[in-house]
Write an enzyme that holds these catalytic residues in place. Structure first.
Site, PDB file in Angstrom:
ATOM      1  N   CYS A  37       0.882  -1.084  -0.297  1.00 27.13           N
ATOM      2  CA  CYS A  37      -0.488  -0.009  -0.214  1.00 27.13           C
ATOM      3  C   CYS A  37       0.967   1.389   0.058  1.00 27.13           C
ATOM      4  CB  CYS A  37      -1.080   0.122   1.465  1.00 27.13           C
ATOM      5  SG  CYS A  37      -1.693  -1.633   1.247  1.00 27.13           S
ATOM      6  N   CYS A  41      -3.250   5.232   2.343  1.00 27.13           N
ATOM      7  CA  CYS A  41      -4.235   3.898   2.750  1.00 27.13           C
ATOM      8  C   CYS A  41      -5.070   4.209   3.300  1.00 27.13           C
ATOM      9  CB  CYS A  41      -3.262   2.503   2.522  1.00 27.13           C
ATOM     10  SG  CYS A  41      -4.438   1.825   2.236  1.00 27.13           S
ATOM     11  N   CYS A  68      -2.705  -3.380  -3.410  1.00 21.39           N
ATOM     12  CA  CYS A  68      -4.148  -2.476  -3.124  1.00 21.39           C
ATOM     13  C   CYS A  68      -5.385  -2.498  -3.790  1.00 21.39           C
ATOM     14  CB  CYS A  68      -3.194  -2.083  -1.148  1.00 21.39           C
ATOM     15  SG  CYS A  68      -4.859  -1.510  -0.947  1.00 21.39           S
TER      16      CYS A  68
END
Length: 349
Positions: A37, A41, A68
Site C-alpha cells: 500500500c 492508504c 492494494c
C-alpha cells in the site's frame, strides 16, 4: 537512491497518520495479507512487526506483494504501460503472456521492454514467467506435476517440463520424492531466488534469472539428487535475508557447504571477510590470500560463487572503482551495495 528510506518507526508513524507526503517515496508490504500500500492508504493499519518497507513499487512486486485495491499504489506510476501491465498480471498471474498480448493492450513491445528494464531490471515477459514458475514451484513441492503445470499457466505438462528445465536445469519427472538436498523458492526485494540445502547447511542460493543457474543445479543433482521440498534451515535463511534487506543485520550465521576447488574456497572465505558496506578489488583479494599474481584466478573463483549475497561477491569492484560483472546483473549489484551503505555508516564514529 533506492533503499534510502527513513527509519521504520518514522515510516510507521507516517502510515498511522496516513501521511500523503510519503506517497510515491515509500511503500509498505503487509506480511499477513500479502498486500502492499501507499502510506496514506485508508485501510486498517497492520502491526509494525508485520510491515516491510520499500522505496520502489517494483520491489514490492518482486517480493511477492499484490497491490492494494483501495489505495491503488500503482496508479500514478510514470509510465502508463508499467502500471497497466502490472495490474493485468496481478489480475491473471497464470496467463501465459506474450508480445501479442502487449500489443493487444495498445503498447509497443520495445517501449514496454525498456520501461520494465528501467523499473525492475527485467522485462515484463520475464516477470510474468517468474510469477508462473513460482506458482508451479509451490505446487511441485507437494509432488503434483500436473497441478504444477496448471498453476504455472503452461498449456501442457511437456511445456512445463521444458520451462522447468530451461530455468532450473532439472526435469520434474527426474526429481526424487525425497533426498539429501532439497530446493525451495525464496522471494527477496531484488527478485526470486532458488535455495538448495540439506538439513544442516546451505549449498546454493541464486537468482532465478541467473544464466548459470541450470548448470549449477545440474552439477549439484549429479553429486546428490535434489528434490523440491523444505527443511527448517530455510526458515533461518529467510529470516536472515529479511534482516539484511531491512537494514537490521548483515550477519549470516547459517552454515554453508562449498562446492569448489581448495583455491576457490579460499577466495570465497576471503570474500566473506569483507565488511558489509566496504568493497575490494580482485587484486586486493589476491594479496589477502597471499597469491598476488593470481588476480585472474581470483576473478574466476569470484564468478563461480553459487551462494549469492551470503558469499558477497557483489562487494568486488574494479580497481578504478567501477562496477564489474555480476551474475545476478549489475543493477542488482548496484542495489546490494546501496543496501550495505547503511551498515558502513553504522560502523563510522
Amino acid at each position: 537512491m533506492l533503499f534510502d528510506l527513513p527509519p521504520d518507526d518514522v515510516l510507521y508513524a507516517a502510515l498511522i497518520a496516513r501521511d500523503a507526503g510519503y506517497d510515491g517515496r515509500a511503500w509498505v508490504g503487509v506480511t499477513t495479507t500479502g498486500i502492499f500500500c501507499r502510506p496514506s492508504c485508508p485501510a486498517r493499519k497492520p502491526k509494525p512487526e508485520n510491515c516491510k518497507w520499500f522505496d520502489a513499487a517494483g520491489d514490492c512486486i518482486a517480493a511477492g506483494f499484490r497491490p492494494c485495491k483501495r489505495c491503488k499504489p500503482l496508479h500514478d506510476m510514470a509510465d502508463p504501460s508499467v502500471a497497466d501491465l502490472l495490474t493485468a498480471l496481478e489480475a491473471d498471474p497464470e496467463h501465459r503472456w506474450s508480445e501479442g498480448d502487449v500489443i493487444a493492450r495498445g503498447f509497443d513491445p520495445s517501449t514496454v521492454r525498456r520501461a520494465f528494464k528501467r523499473a525492475f531490471g527485467m522485462t515484463f515477459l520475464d516477470l510474468a514467467r517468474q510469477r508462473r514458475l513460482a506458482l508451479g514451484f509451490t505446487e511441485l513441492s507437494a509432488g503434483r506435476v500436473v497441478d504444477a503445470q496448471v498453476a504455472a499457466g503452461f498449456e501442457s505438462a511437456s511445456a512445463f517440463r521444458r520451462a522447468f528445465t530451461r530455468w532450473l536445469g532439472i526435469r520434474p519427472g527426474d526429481l526424487p520424492a525425497t533426498s539429501l538436498l532439497r530446493a525451495t523458492w525464496i522471494t527477496t526485494p531484488l527478485g526470486d531466488m532458488v535455495a538448495v540445502a540439506d538439513q544442516h547447511s546451505l549449498h546454493l542460493l541464486e537468482f532465478t534469472d541467473r544464466k548459470a543457474l541450470p548448470t549449477e543445479l545440474k552439477k549439484l543433482h549429479a553429486r546428490h539428487p535434489v528434490s523440491i521440498g523444505y527443511f527448517d534451515i530455510f526458515d533461518q535463511l529467510k529470516s536472515e535475508l529479511d534482516d539484511f534487506f531491512a537494514g537490521c543485520s548483515a550477519t549470516f550465521t547459517i552454515p554453508l557447504t562449498y562446492h569448489g576447488t581448495p583455491f576457490t574456497q579460499t577466495v570465497w572465505d576471503a570474500l566473506r571477510k569483507i565488511p558489509a558496506g566496504r568493497t575490494q578489488s580482485y587484486t586486493n583479494i589476491a594479496q589477502t590470500i597471499d597469491r598476488p599474481t593470481a588476480t585472474r584466478a581470483v576473478a574466476r573463483a569470484n564468478g563461480a560463487n553459487q551462494i549469492a549475497i551470503l558469499i558477497p561477491c557483489h562487494r568486488i569492484i574494479g580497481a578504478d572503482g567501477s562496477l564489474t560483472g555480476y551474475g545476478g546483473g549489475l543493477w542488482r549489484k548496484d542495489r546490494l551495495i546501496a543496501v550495505e551503505k547503511s551498515y558502513a555508516d553504522k560502523d563510522r564514529p
